[in-house]
Design a protein around this motif. Structure first.
Motif, mmCIF file in Angstrom:
data_model
loop_
_atom_site.group_PDB
_atom_site.id
_atom_site.type_symbol
_atom_site.label_atom_id
_atom_site.label_comp_id
_atom_site.label_asym_id
_atom_site.label_seq_id
_atom_site.Cartn_x
_atom_site.Cartn_y
_atom_site.Cartn_z
ATOM 1 N N ALA A 10 0.819 -1.213 0.000
ATOM 2 C CA ALA A 10 0.000 0.000 0.000
ATOM 3 C C ALA A 10 0.853 1.263 0.000
ATOM 4 C CB ALA A 10 -0.920 0.007 1.224
ATOM 5 N N VAL A 11 0.232 2.347 -0.443
ATOM 6 C CA VAL A 11 0.761 3.695 -0.274
ATOM 7 C C VAL A 11 -0.181 4.424 0.677
ATOM 8 C CG1 VAL A 11 1.306 5.890 -1.387
ATOM 9 C CG2 VAL A 11 1.813 3.734 -2.562
ATOM 10 N N LEU A 12 0.372 4.940 1.783
ATOM 11 C CA LEU A 12 -0.419 5.668 2.770
ATOM 12 C C LEU A 12 -0.404 7.159 2.455
ATOM 13 C CD1 LEU A 12 0.873 3.944 6.043
ATOM 14 C CD2 LEU A 12 -0.863 3.140 4.432
ATOM 15 N N TYR A 13 -1.473 7.833 2.856
ATOM 16 C CA TYR A 13 -1.612 9.268 2.587
ATOM 17 C C TYR A 13 -2.073 9.938 3.870
ATOM 18 C CZ TYR A 13 -3.248 13.469 -0.007
ATOM 19 O OH TYR A 13 -3.452 14.742 -0.491
ATOM 20 N N GLN A 14 -1.240 10.814 4.401
ATOM 21 C CA GLN A 14 -1.586 11.498 5.650
ATOM 22 C C GLN A 14 -2.411 12.738 5.374
ATOM 23 O OE1 GLN A 14 1.606 13.097 8.046
ATOM 24 N NE2 GLN A 14 0.198 13.874 9.605
ATOM 25 N N ALA A 48 -4.560 3.950 1.373
ATOM 26 C CA ALA A 48 -5.037 4.124 2.741
ATOM 27 C C ALA A 48 -4.810 5.559 3.166
ATOM 28 C CB ALA A 48 -4.308 3.177 3.697
ATOM 29 N N ILE A 49 -5.720 6.067 4.002
ATOM 30 C CA ILE A 49 -5.551 7.410 4.543
ATOM 31 C C ILE A 49 -5.350 7.320 6.047
ATOM 32 C CG2 ILE A 49 -6.806 8.609 2.737
ATOM 33 C CD1 ILE A 49 -9.277 8.620 4.452
ATOM 34 N N TYR A 361 -0.235 15.064 2.624
ATOM 35 C CA TYR A 361 -1.153 15.797 1.748
ATOM 36 C C TYR A 361 -0.462 17.039 1.170
ATOM 37 C CZ TYR A 361 -2.009 19.890 4.670
ATOM 38 O OH TYR A 361 -1.849 21.076 5.347
ATOM 39 N N GLY A 362 -0.692 17.290 -0.089
ATOM 40 C CA GLY A 362 -0.140 18.465 -0.747
ATOM 41 C C GLY A 362 1.238 18.267 -1.324
ATOM 42 N N ASP A 363 1.976 17.279 -0.852
ATOM 43 C CA ASP A 363 3.289 17.029 -1.446
ATOM 44 C C ASP A 363 3.146 16.595 -2.899
ATOM 45 O OD1 ASP A 363 4.667 17.775 0.779
ATOM 46 O OD2 ASP A 363 5.358 15.779 1.343
ATOM 47 N N GLU A 364 2.008 15.985 -3.233
ATOM 48 C CA GLU A 364 1.794 15.577 -4.626
ATOM 49 C C GLU A 364 1.613 16.781 -5.554
ATOM 50 O OE1 GLU A 364 -2.507 15.363 -2.960
ATOM 51 O OE2 GLU A 364 -0.439 15.333 -2.217
ATOM 52 N N LEU A 365 1.437 17.972 -4.969
ATOM 53 C CA LEU A 365 1.354 19.205 -5.748
ATOM 54 C C LEU A 365 2.668 19.981 -5.732
ATOM 55 C CD1 LEU A 365 -2.083 20.539 -4.432
ATOM 56 C CD2 LEU A 365 -1.674 19.121 -6.447
ATOM 57 N N GLY A 366 3.608 19.525 -4.939
ATOM 58 C CA GLY A 366 4.829 20.298 -4.742
ATOM 59 C C GLY A 366 4.624 21.485 -3.823
#
Length: 531
Positions: A10-14, A48-49, A361-366
Protein backbone atom coordinates in the motif's frame (compact mmCIF):
# COMPACT_ATOMS: atom_id res chain seq x y z
CA UNK A 1 7.55 -14.58 0.44
CA UNK A 2 4.22 -15.67 1.89
CA UNK A 3 1.08 -13.84 0.89
CA UNK A 4 1.78 -10.14 1.60
CA UNK A 5 -0.26 -8.04 3.98
CA UNK A 6 -2.25 -5.24 2.35
CA UNK A 7 -0.09 -2.60 4.02
CA UNK A 8 3.09 -4.00 2.49
CA UNK A 9 2.05 -3.05 -1.04
CA UNK A 10 0.00 0.00 0.00
CA UNK A 11 0.76 3.70 -0.27
CA UNK A 12 -0.42 5.67 2.77
CA UNK A 13 -1.61 9.27 2.59
CA UNK A 14 -1.59 11.50 5.65
CA UNK A 15 -4.43 13.99 5.99
CA UNK A 16 -4.21 16.86 8.45
CA UNK A 17 -7.97 17.26 9.03
CA UNK A 18 -7.79 20.97 9.87
CA UNK A 19 -6.50 21.67 6.37
CA UNK A 20 -7.90 19.20 3.85
CA UNK A 21 -11.46 20.29 3.06
CA UNK A 22 -13.98 22.44 4.93
CA UNK A 23 -17.63 21.54 4.39
CA UNK A 24 -19.02 23.91 7.03
CA UNK A 25 -17.35 27.11 5.79
CA UNK A 26 -15.90 27.97 9.18
CA UNK A 27 -12.36 27.83 7.80
CA UNK A 28 -11.54 24.47 9.42
CA UNK A 29 -11.46 21.18 7.56
CA UNK A 30 -13.78 18.41 8.70
CA UNK A 31 -14.85 14.81 8.20
CA UNK A 32 -17.58 15.60 5.68
CA UNK A 33 -15.02 17.54 3.69
CA UNK A 34 -12.65 14.57 3.66
CA UNK A 35 -15.51 12.32 2.54
CA UNK A 36 -16.25 14.70 -0.34
CA UNK A 37 -12.66 14.33 -1.57
CA UNK A 38 -12.35 10.54 -1.39
CA UNK A 39 -12.75 10.15 -5.15
CA UNK A 40 -9.72 12.40 -5.63
CA UNK A 41 -7.68 10.10 -3.42
CA UNK A 42 -8.85 7.03 -5.35
CA UNK A 43 -7.96 8.65 -8.67
CA UNK A 44 -4.61 9.78 -7.26
CA UNK A 45 -3.85 6.12 -6.61
CA UNK A 46 -3.28 5.80 -2.87
CA UNK A 47 -4.51 2.86 -0.80
CA UNK A 48 -5.04 4.12 2.74
CA UNK A 49 -5.55 7.41 4.54
CA UNK A 50 -4.24 8.30 7.98
CA UNK A 51 -6.07 11.08 9.81
CA UNK A 52 -4.22 13.21 12.32
CA UNK A 53 -6.23 13.43 15.57
CA UNK A 54 -9.98 14.04 15.30
CA UNK A 55 -10.91 13.30 18.93
CA UNK A 56 -12.56 15.75 21.33
CA UNK A 57 -9.93 18.29 22.35
CA UNK A 58 -9.45 21.83 23.68
CA UNK A 59 -6.91 22.11 20.83
CA UNK A 60 -4.02 23.43 22.89
CA UNK A 61 -1.91 21.33 20.50
CA UNK A 62 -4.45 20.92 17.70
CA UNK A 63 -5.84 17.57 18.73
CA UNK A 64 -2.78 16.02 20.32
CA UNK A 65 -4.35 16.95 23.66
CA UNK A 66 -7.27 14.51 23.85
CA UNK A 67 -10.19 15.10 26.23
CA UNK A 68 -12.22 12.08 25.10
CA UNK A 69 -10.59 9.19 23.24
CA UNK A 70 -13.96 7.89 22.04
CA UNK A 71 -15.55 11.14 20.91
CA UNK A 72 -15.17 13.24 17.76
CA UNK A 73 -14.41 16.92 18.19
CA UNK A 74 -17.36 19.02 17.01
CA UNK A 75 -15.03 21.08 14.82
CA UNK A 76 -14.65 17.98 12.66
CA UNK A 77 -18.17 16.58 12.97
CA UNK A 78 -19.85 13.76 14.85
CA UNK A 79 -19.37 10.07 15.42
CA UNK A 80 -22.03 9.52 12.76
CA UNK A 81 -19.93 11.61 10.34
CA UNK A 82 -16.96 9.43 11.13
CA UNK A 83 -18.92 6.24 10.53
CA UNK A 84 -20.13 7.64 7.23
CA UNK A 85 -16.58 8.56 6.19
CA UNK A 86 -15.28 5.12 7.14
CA UNK A 87 -18.03 3.37 5.19
CA UNK A 88 -17.47 5.59 2.15
CA UNK A 89 -13.72 4.92 2.25
CA UNK A 90 -14.24 1.17 2.49
CA UNK A 91 -16.75 1.24 -0.38
CA UNK A 92 -14.00 2.78 -2.52
CA UNK A 93 -11.42 0.24 -1.43
CA UNK A 94 -9.56 2.68 0.81
CA UNK A 95 -8.32 1.78 4.27
CA UNK A 96 -8.56 4.30 7.10
CA UNK A 97 -6.12 4.74 9.99
CA UNK A 98 -6.56 6.91 13.07
CA UNK A 99 -3.98 8.74 15.17
CA UNK A 100 -3.74 7.21 18.66
CA UNK A 101 -2.22 9.55 21.29
CA UNK A 102 -1.31 7.29 24.22
CA UNK A 103 1.49 9.24 25.91
CA UNK A 104 -0.62 12.08 27.27
CA UNK A 105 -4.16 13.38 27.48
CA UNK A 106 -5.57 16.88 27.75
CA UNK A 107 -5.62 18.46 31.18
CA UNK A 108 -9.36 18.73 30.50
CA UNK A 109 -9.79 14.96 30.27
CA UNK A 110 -12.01 13.70 33.11
CA UNK A 111 -9.21 11.39 34.20
CA UNK A 112 -6.84 14.27 34.84
CA UNK A 113 -9.50 16.43 36.46
CA UNK A 114 -9.99 13.61 38.96
CA UNK A 115 -6.26 12.98 39.27
CA UNK A 116 -5.44 16.53 40.30
CA UNK A 117 -8.43 16.79 42.68
CA UNK A 118 -6.46 15.37 45.61
CA UNK A 119 -3.54 13.14 46.45
CA UNK A 120 -6.02 10.52 47.65
CA UNK A 121 -8.09 10.43 44.47
CA UNK A 122 -8.32 6.92 42.94
CA UNK A 123 -7.01 8.31 39.66
CA UNK A 124 -4.06 10.16 41.22
CA UNK A 125 -1.63 7.51 39.97
CA UNK A 126 -3.09 7.59 36.45
CA UNK A 127 -0.69 10.49 35.81
CA UNK A 128 2.88 11.18 36.88
CA UNK A 129 3.04 13.18 40.11
CA UNK A 130 6.19 13.86 42.14
CA UNK A 131 7.14 15.90 45.17
CA UNK A 132 9.25 19.01 44.60
CA UNK A 133 13.01 18.81 44.78
CA UNK A 134 14.74 19.85 48.01
CA UNK A 135 14.88 23.44 46.79
CA UNK A 136 11.17 23.40 45.97
CA UNK A 137 11.79 23.26 42.25
CA UNK A 138 10.93 20.56 39.67
CA UNK A 139 11.73 16.93 40.59
CA UNK A 140 14.44 16.65 37.92
CA UNK A 141 15.93 18.44 34.92
CA UNK A 142 13.71 16.99 32.22
CA UNK A 143 12.74 19.49 29.52
CA UNK A 144 9.50 19.68 27.55
CA UNK A 145 9.77 18.97 23.84
CA UNK A 146 8.14 22.37 23.40
CA UNK A 147 10.79 24.09 25.51
CA UNK A 148 10.86 24.91 29.22
CA UNK A 149 10.52 22.56 32.21
CA UNK A 150 8.58 19.35 31.76
CA UNK A 151 7.08 19.71 35.23
CA UNK A 152 4.26 21.99 36.40
CA UNK A 153 3.44 22.60 40.05
CA UNK A 154 -0.15 22.05 41.14
CA UNK A 155 -0.50 24.46 44.10
CA UNK A 156 -3.59 22.79 45.54
CA UNK A 157 -1.86 19.45 46.12
CA UNK A 158 1.76 20.61 46.38
CA UNK A 159 3.12 18.22 43.77
CA UNK A 160 4.43 18.55 40.23
CA UNK A 161 2.95 16.66 37.28
CA UNK A 162 5.01 15.65 34.28
CA UNK A 163 4.27 16.69 30.69
CA UNK A 164 6.63 15.87 27.85
CA UNK A 165 4.93 18.57 25.78
CA UNK A 166 2.61 21.41 26.90
CA UNK A 167 1.45 21.75 30.48
CA UNK A 168 -2.02 21.19 29.03
CA UNK A 169 -0.84 17.70 27.98
CA UNK A 170 -0.10 15.75 31.18
CA UNK A 171 1.60 12.39 30.61
CA UNK A 172 -0.30 9.26 31.51
CA UNK A 173 1.35 6.77 33.84
CA UNK A 174 1.62 3.60 31.77
CA UNK A 175 3.16 1.76 34.72
CA UNK A 176 -0.32 1.80 36.26
CA UNK A 177 -2.20 -1.33 35.06
CA UNK A 178 -5.53 0.51 35.13
CA UNK A 179 -4.21 3.12 32.70
CA UNK A 180 -2.84 0.39 30.47
CA UNK A 181 -6.18 -1.42 30.43
CA UNK A 182 -8.18 1.75 29.79
CA UNK A 183 -6.00 2.85 26.89
CA UNK A 184 -5.94 -0.59 25.28
CA UNK A 185 -9.72 -0.54 25.45
CA UNK A 186 -9.60 2.62 23.32
CA UNK A 187 -7.91 0.59 20.59
CA UNK A 188 -10.57 -2.09 20.88
CA UNK A 189 -13.35 0.50 20.62
CA UNK A 190 -12.12 1.88 17.30
CA UNK A 191 -11.08 -1.48 15.87
CA UNK A 192 -14.59 -2.76 16.62
CA UNK A 193 -15.94 0.27 14.78
CA UNK A 194 -14.02 -0.82 11.70
CA UNK A 195 -10.83 1.23 11.51
CA UNK A 196 -7.96 -0.47 9.72
CA UNK A 197 -5.13 0.60 11.98
CA UNK A 198 -3.44 3.31 13.99
CA UNK A 199 -0.49 5.58 13.80
CA UNK A 200 0.74 5.66 17.41
CA UNK A 201 1.93 9.08 18.49
CA UNK A 202 5.35 9.34 20.22
CA UNK A 203 5.38 5.64 21.04
CA UNK A 204 8.94 5.80 22.36
CA UNK A 205 7.90 8.37 24.98
CA UNK A 206 5.18 6.47 26.82
CA UNK A 207 7.29 4.88 29.58
CA UNK A 208 9.75 6.78 31.78
CA UNK A 209 12.53 5.57 34.03
CA UNK A 210 10.91 4.51 37.30
CA UNK A 211 13.40 6.47 39.44
CA UNK A 212 13.20 9.70 37.40
CA UNK A 213 16.93 10.52 37.42
CA UNK A 214 18.25 13.65 35.73
CA UNK A 215 18.91 13.42 32.03
CA UNK A 216 22.55 14.01 31.06
CA UNK A 217 23.43 17.32 29.42
CA UNK A 218 23.86 17.39 25.66
CA UNK A 219 27.49 18.32 24.94
CA UNK A 220 26.61 19.37 21.38
CA UNK A 221 23.74 21.68 22.28
CA UNK A 222 23.50 25.22 20.92
CA UNK A 223 20.57 27.66 21.25
CA UNK A 224 19.44 27.21 17.64
CA UNK A 225 18.52 23.60 18.43
CA UNK A 226 15.76 24.65 20.82
CA UNK A 227 15.59 24.14 24.57
CA UNK A 228 14.42 20.52 24.39
CA UNK A 229 17.83 19.40 23.16
CA UNK A 230 19.75 20.83 26.13
CA UNK A 231 19.62 17.38 27.68
CA UNK A 232 19.75 13.89 26.19
CA UNK A 233 16.48 12.06 26.76
CA UNK A 234 18.09 8.91 28.13
CA UNK A 235 15.67 8.47 31.02
CA UNK A 236 12.50 10.15 29.74
CA UNK A 237 12.11 8.08 26.55
CA UNK A 238 12.79 4.64 25.01
CA UNK A 239 12.59 2.60 28.19
CA UNK A 240 12.65 -1.22 27.95
CA UNK A 241 9.11 -1.60 29.29
CA UNK A 242 7.65 0.14 26.22
CA UNK A 243 8.12 -3.01 24.17
CA UNK A 244 5.75 -5.03 26.34
CA UNK A 245 3.12 -2.35 25.78
CA UNK A 246 3.68 -2.40 22.04
CA UNK A 247 3.28 -6.19 22.17
CA UNK A 248 -0.06 -5.79 23.95
CA UNK A 249 -1.21 -3.39 21.26
CA UNK A 250 -0.12 -5.87 18.60
CA UNK A 251 -2.15 -8.68 20.20
CA UNK A 252 -5.26 -6.50 19.99
CA UNK A 253 -4.62 -5.51 16.37
CA UNK A 254 -4.01 -9.12 15.36
CA UNK A 255 -7.18 -10.25 17.16
CA UNK A 256 -9.29 -7.90 15.04
CA UNK A 257 -7.59 -8.83 11.79
CA UNK A 258 -8.81 -11.39 9.30
CA UNK A 259 -7.14 -13.20 6.43
CA UNK A 260 -6.42 -10.59 3.77
CA UNK A 261 -7.88 -7.82 5.94
CA UNK A 262 -5.51 -7.43 8.86
CA UNK A 263 -5.04 -4.37 11.03
CA UNK A 264 -1.83 -2.36 11.10
CA UNK A 265 0.07 -0.44 13.79
CA UNK A 266 2.55 2.26 12.82
CA UNK A 267 4.74 3.72 15.54
CA UNK A 268 6.05 7.28 15.56
CA UNK A 269 9.61 6.78 16.81
CA UNK A 270 12.44 9.25 16.29
CA UNK A 271 15.43 7.09 17.19
CA UNK A 272 18.66 5.90 15.56
CA UNK A 273 18.15 2.88 13.31
CA UNK A 274 19.62 0.32 15.68
CA UNK A 275 17.18 1.36 18.42
CA UNK A 276 14.30 1.82 16.00
CA UNK A 277 14.52 -1.83 14.97
CA UNK A 278 13.64 -3.00 18.49
CA UNK A 279 10.11 -1.71 17.96
CA UNK A 280 9.42 -4.51 15.48
CA UNK A 281 9.72 -6.84 18.49
CA UNK A 282 12.11 -9.73 18.97
CA UNK A 283 9.73 -12.15 17.26
CA UNK A 284 7.66 -9.68 15.25
CA UNK A 285 5.37 -8.94 18.18
CA UNK A 286 5.93 -5.16 18.09
CA UNK A 287 4.35 -2.61 15.78
CA UNK A 288 4.18 -3.57 12.13
CA UNK A 289 5.90 -0.41 10.92
CA UNK A 290 8.14 1.72 13.14
CA UNK A 291 8.20 4.93 11.12
CA UNK A 292 11.50 5.46 9.32
CA UNK A 293 12.08 9.21 9.11
CA UNK A 294 15.63 9.17 7.75
CA UNK A 295 14.78 10.68 4.37
CA UNK A 296 13.35 13.81 5.97
CA UNK A 297 16.69 15.03 7.31
CA UNK A 298 19.09 13.05 5.13
CA UNK A 299 21.76 15.07 3.29
CA UNK A 300 20.80 15.15 -0.37
CA UNK A 301 23.97 13.38 -1.41
CA UNK A 302 23.93 10.24 -3.52
CA UNK A 303 26.65 8.28 -1.74
CA UNK A 304 25.27 9.08 1.71
CA UNK A 305 21.76 8.12 0.66
CA UNK A 306 22.98 4.86 -0.85
CA UNK A 307 24.78 4.00 2.37
CA UNK A 308 21.76 4.97 4.48
CA UNK A 309 19.40 2.81 2.41
CA UNK A 310 21.76 -0.17 2.52
CA UNK A 311 22.32 0.13 6.26
CA UNK A 312 18.59 0.41 6.96
CA UNK A 313 17.85 -2.65 4.83
CA UNK A 314 20.62 -4.60 6.54
CA UNK A 315 19.36 -3.67 10.00
CA UNK A 316 15.81 -4.95 9.44
CA UNK A 317 14.98 -8.01 11.56
CA UNK A 318 13.78 -11.20 9.93
CA UNK A 319 10.28 -10.51 8.69
CA UNK A 320 10.56 -6.77 9.29
CA UNK A 321 9.02 -4.70 6.51
CA UNK A 322 10.63 -1.34 5.59
CA UNK A 323 8.86 1.99 5.27
CA UNK A 324 9.80 5.49 4.13
CA UNK A 325 8.57 9.05 4.74
CA UNK A 326 9.52 12.36 3.09
CA UNK A 327 7.47 14.70 5.24
CA UNK A 328 4.65 15.04 7.76
CA UNK A 329 2.72 17.55 9.87
CA UNK A 330 5.79 18.32 12.01
CA UNK A 331 8.59 18.64 9.46
CA UNK A 332 9.46 20.95 6.54
CA UNK A 333 7.99 20.07 3.16
CA UNK A 334 10.14 18.25 0.65
CA UNK A 335 9.83 20.94 -2.03
CA UNK A 336 11.05 23.61 0.40
CA UNK A 337 14.04 21.53 1.45
CA UNK A 338 15.13 20.46 -2.03
CA UNK A 339 13.52 22.79 -4.55
CA UNK A 340 10.84 21.90 -7.07
CA UNK A 341 13.11 20.03 -9.49
CA UNK A 342 14.64 17.77 -6.88
CA UNK A 343 11.30 17.33 -5.11
CA UNK A 344 10.26 15.40 -8.24
CA UNK A 345 13.32 13.19 -7.91
CA UNK A 346 12.59 12.73 -4.21
CA UNK A 347 9.04 11.62 -5.05
CA UNK A 348 10.41 8.95 -7.36
CA UNK A 349 12.80 7.84 -4.63
CA UNK A 350 10.00 7.59 -2.06
CA UNK A 351 7.71 5.60 -4.35
CA UNK A 352 10.31 3.18 -5.71
CA UNK A 353 12.21 2.18 -2.57
CA UNK A 354 11.34 -1.17 -1.03
CA UNK A 355 8.70 -0.81 1.63
CA UNK A 356 5.56 1.11 2.50
CA UNK A 357 5.69 4.83 1.64
CA UNK A 358 3.64 7.58 3.29
CA UNK A 359 2.69 10.70 1.33
CA UNK A 360 1.84 13.91 3.15
CA UNK A 361 -1.15 15.80 1.75
CA UNK A 362 -0.14 18.47 -0.75
CA UNK A 363 3.29 17.03 -1.45
CA UNK A 364 1.79 15.58 -4.63
CA UNK A 365 1.35 19.20 -5.75
CA UNK A 366 4.83 20.30 -4.74
CA UNK A 367 3.45 22.48 -1.94
CA UNK A 368 6.13 24.41 -0.10
CA UNK A 369 6.23 25.69 3.48
CA UNK A 370 3.67 28.45 3.85
CA UNK A 371 4.51 31.94 5.04
CA UNK A 372 2.70 32.68 8.30
CA UNK A 373 2.50 36.33 9.41
CA UNK A 374 3.23 36.79 13.12
CA UNK A 375 -0.37 37.69 13.89
CA UNK A 376 -1.62 34.41 12.37
CA UNK A 377 0.77 32.01 14.12
CA UNK A 378 -1.22 29.23 15.77
CA UNK A 379 1.36 26.59 16.66
CA UNK A 380 2.33 26.54 20.36
CA UNK A 381 5.79 25.30 19.37
CA UNK A 382 6.47 28.56 17.54
CA UNK A 383 4.76 30.70 20.17
CA UNK A 384 6.99 29.27 22.92
CA UNK A 385 10.30 29.63 21.08
CA UNK A 386 9.76 32.16 18.29
CA UNK A 387 12.37 32.83 15.66
CA UNK A 388 14.04 29.41 15.71
CA UNK A 389 12.12 28.06 12.74
CA UNK A 390 10.60 25.26 14.83
CA UNK A 391 6.97 26.19 14.17
CA UNK A 392 4.80 23.72 12.31
CA UNK A 393 2.14 26.03 10.89
CA UNK A 394 4.02 26.41 7.57
CA UNK A 395 3.52 22.71 6.75
CA UNK A 396 -0.14 22.65 7.79
CA UNK A 397 -1.61 25.21 5.40
CA UNK A 398 -4.86 24.37 3.58
CA UNK A 399 -4.99 22.08 0.57
CA UNK A 400 -5.46 24.17 -2.60
CA UNK A 401 -8.08 22.57 -4.84
CA UNK A 402 -8.63 25.25 -7.49
CA UNK A 403 -8.08 28.94 -8.21
CA UNK A 404 -11.34 30.15 -6.70
CA UNK A 405 -11.29 32.33 -3.59
CA UNK A 406 -9.83 30.34 -0.66
CA UNK A 407 -8.68 27.75 -3.22
CA UNK A 408 -11.84 25.66 -2.97
CA UNK A 409 -10.92 24.73 0.60
CA UNK A 410 -13.61 26.86 2.27
CA UNK A 411 -16.08 29.66 1.62
CA UNK A 412 -15.01 31.26 4.88
CA UNK A 413 -11.58 32.46 5.98
CA UNK A 414 -9.12 29.60 6.23
CA UNK A 415 -7.66 28.97 9.68
CA UNK A 416 -4.15 29.37 8.26
CA UNK A 417 -3.11 31.33 5.17
CA UNK A 418 -3.07 29.54 1.83
CA UNK A 419 0.22 28.78 0.11
CA UNK A 420 1.28 31.94 -1.75
CA UNK A 421 1.18 30.27 -5.19
CA UNK A 422 -2.22 28.62 -4.76
CA UNK A 423 -3.75 30.19 -7.93
CA UNK A 424 -1.41 28.02 -10.03
CA UNK A 425 -0.33 25.32 -7.58
CA UNK A 426 -3.63 23.58 -7.03
CA UNK A 427 -5.29 20.30 -7.95
CA UNK A 428 -7.42 21.66 -10.81
CA UNK A 429 -4.49 23.44 -12.44
CA UNK A 430 -2.24 20.37 -12.28
CA UNK A 431 -4.68 17.55 -12.97
CA UNK A 432 -4.60 17.68 -16.77
CA UNK A 433 -1.09 19.09 -17.09
CA UNK A 434 1.20 16.22 -18.06
CA UNK A 435 4.22 18.17 -16.84
CA UNK A 436 2.85 18.81 -13.35
CA UNK A 437 3.99 17.35 -10.07
CA UNK A 438 0.51 15.89 -9.59
CA UNK A 439 0.67 14.09 -12.94
CA UNK A 440 4.08 12.71 -12.00
CA UNK A 441 2.66 11.34 -8.74
CA UNK A 442 -0.30 9.79 -10.52
CA UNK A 443 2.04 8.14 -13.02
CA UNK A 444 4.35 6.88 -10.26
CA UNK A 445 1.46 5.48 -8.26
CA UNK A 446 -0.09 3.83 -11.30
CA UNK A 447 3.22 2.23 -12.27
CA UNK A 448 3.87 1.13 -8.72
CA UNK A 449 0.47 -0.55 -8.43
CA UNK A 450 0.92 -2.34 -11.76
CA UNK A 451 4.50 -3.48 -11.12
CA UNK A 452 5.17 -6.17 -8.49
CA UNK A 453 8.90 -5.40 -8.63
CA UNK A 454 8.14 -1.95 -7.18
CA UNK A 455 5.71 -3.08 -4.50
CA UNK A 456 7.21 -6.35 -3.29
CA UNK A 457 10.52 -6.81 -5.09
CA UNK A 458 13.98 -6.99 -3.57
CA UNK A 459 16.30 -3.98 -3.58
CA UNK A 460 19.98 -3.92 -4.55
CA UNK A 461 22.11 -0.78 -4.55
CA UNK A 462 23.93 -0.26 -7.86
CA UNK A 463 27.40 1.27 -7.90
CA UNK A 464 27.34 4.80 -9.26
CA UNK A 465 29.41 7.96 -9.09
CA UNK A 466 28.89 11.64 -8.53
CA UNK A 467 25.31 12.74 -8.04
CA UNK A 468 23.71 9.51 -9.23
CA UNK A 469 21.87 7.22 -6.83
CA UNK A 470 20.88 3.91 -8.43
CA UNK A 471 19.29 0.66 -7.31
CA UNK A 472 17.58 -2.37 -8.79
CA UNK A 473 14.14 -3.71 -7.90
CA UNK A 474 13.56 -7.34 -8.81
CA UNK A 475 10.63 -9.72 -8.49
CA UNK A 476 9.71 -12.96 -10.25
CA UNK A 477 11.89 -12.36 -13.28
CA UNK A 478 11.04 -8.66 -13.55
CA UNK A 479 14.04 -6.31 -13.32
CA UNK A 480 13.88 -2.54 -12.96
CA UNK A 481 16.69 -0.04 -12.53
CA UNK A 482 15.98 3.25 -10.81
CA UNK A 483 18.58 5.93 -11.53
CA UNK A 484 18.26 9.29 -9.80
CA UNK A 485 20.36 12.33 -10.63
CA UNK A 486 20.46 14.35 -7.42
CA UNK A 487 22.35 17.16 -9.12
CA UNK A 488 21.54 20.05 -11.43
CA UNK A 489 24.04 18.99 -14.12
CA UNK A 490 23.90 16.11 -16.57
CA UNK A 491 25.46 12.99 -15.07
CA UNK A 492 27.04 10.06 -16.92
CA UNK A 493 25.47 6.70 -16.12
CA UNK A 494 25.66 3.46 -18.07
CA UNK A 495 22.21 1.96 -18.44
CA UNK A 496 21.88 -1.70 -19.45
CA UNK A 497 19.86 -2.79 -22.50
CA UNK A 498 16.21 -2.07 -21.87
CA UNK A 499 13.59 0.64 -22.15
CA UNK A 500 12.39 3.63 -20.14
CA UNK A 501 9.18 3.38 -18.16
CA UNK A 502 9.01 6.79 -16.51
CA UNK A 503 11.10 9.94 -16.11
CA UNK A 504 10.63 12.74 -13.61
CA UNK A 505 11.15 15.16 -16.50
CA UNK A 506 8.17 15.98 -18.71
CA UNK A 507 8.21 15.29 -22.42
CA UNK A 508 9.29 12.29 -24.49
CA UNK A 509 11.14 9.46 -22.81
CA UNK A 510 14.74 8.80 -23.88
CA UNK A 511 15.09 7.08 -27.25
CA UNK A 512 17.49 4.14 -27.01
CA UNK A 513 19.95 3.73 -24.16
CA UNK A 514 21.11 7.19 -23.08
CA UNK A 515 24.67 7.47 -21.74
CA UNK A 516 23.69 10.19 -19.29
CA UNK A 517 20.96 11.27 -16.96
CA UNK A 518 19.68 14.73 -17.66
CA UNK A 519 19.89 17.40 -14.92
CA UNK A 520 17.40 16.76 -12.10
CA UNK A 521 16.20 13.55 -13.73
CA UNK A 522 14.96 10.40 -12.12
CA UNK A 523 14.43 7.45 -14.43
CA UNK A 524 12.74 4.08 -14.05
CA UNK A 525 14.28 1.70 -16.57
CA UNK A 526 13.02 -1.76 -17.47
CA UNK A 527 16.02 -4.05 -17.91
CA UNK A 528 15.90 -6.58 -20.74
CA UNK A 529 18.32 -8.95 -19.07
CA UNK A 530 20.88 -8.95 -16.28
CA UNK A 531 24.51 -9.40 -17.23
Amino acid sequence: MSRPHWWQSAVLYQIYPWSFQDSGNDGIGDLRGIKARLDYLVELGIDAIWLSPIFLSPMADFGYDVADYRGIDPRFGTLADFDSLLAAAHTRGLKLLLDFVPNHSSDQHPWFIESRASRANPKRDWYIWRDPAVDGGPPNNWISDFGGPAWTLDPSTGQYYYHAFLKEQPDLNWRNPEVRAAMLDVLRFWFARGVDGFRIDVLWHIVKHAAFPDNPPNPDWHPGMGAMHQVLQHHSTDQPEVHDIAADMRVIADAFGREGDDRVLIGEIYLPVERLMRYYGLQGEGVHLPFNFQLIDAPWHARQLARMIAEYEAALPVGGWPNWVLGNHDRPRSASKRGQAQARVAAMLLLTLRGTPTLYYGDELGMENGVIPPERVRDPRELREPGLGLGRDPVRTPMPWDDSPQAGFTLGESWLPLNADWPRRNVAAQWDDPASMLSLHRALLQLRRATPALTLGSLHIVEAEGDVLAYRREHDGEHLLIALNLGHQAAPFALPPGSPLLSTLPGPLPDGVPPILRPDEGLIWKVDRLT
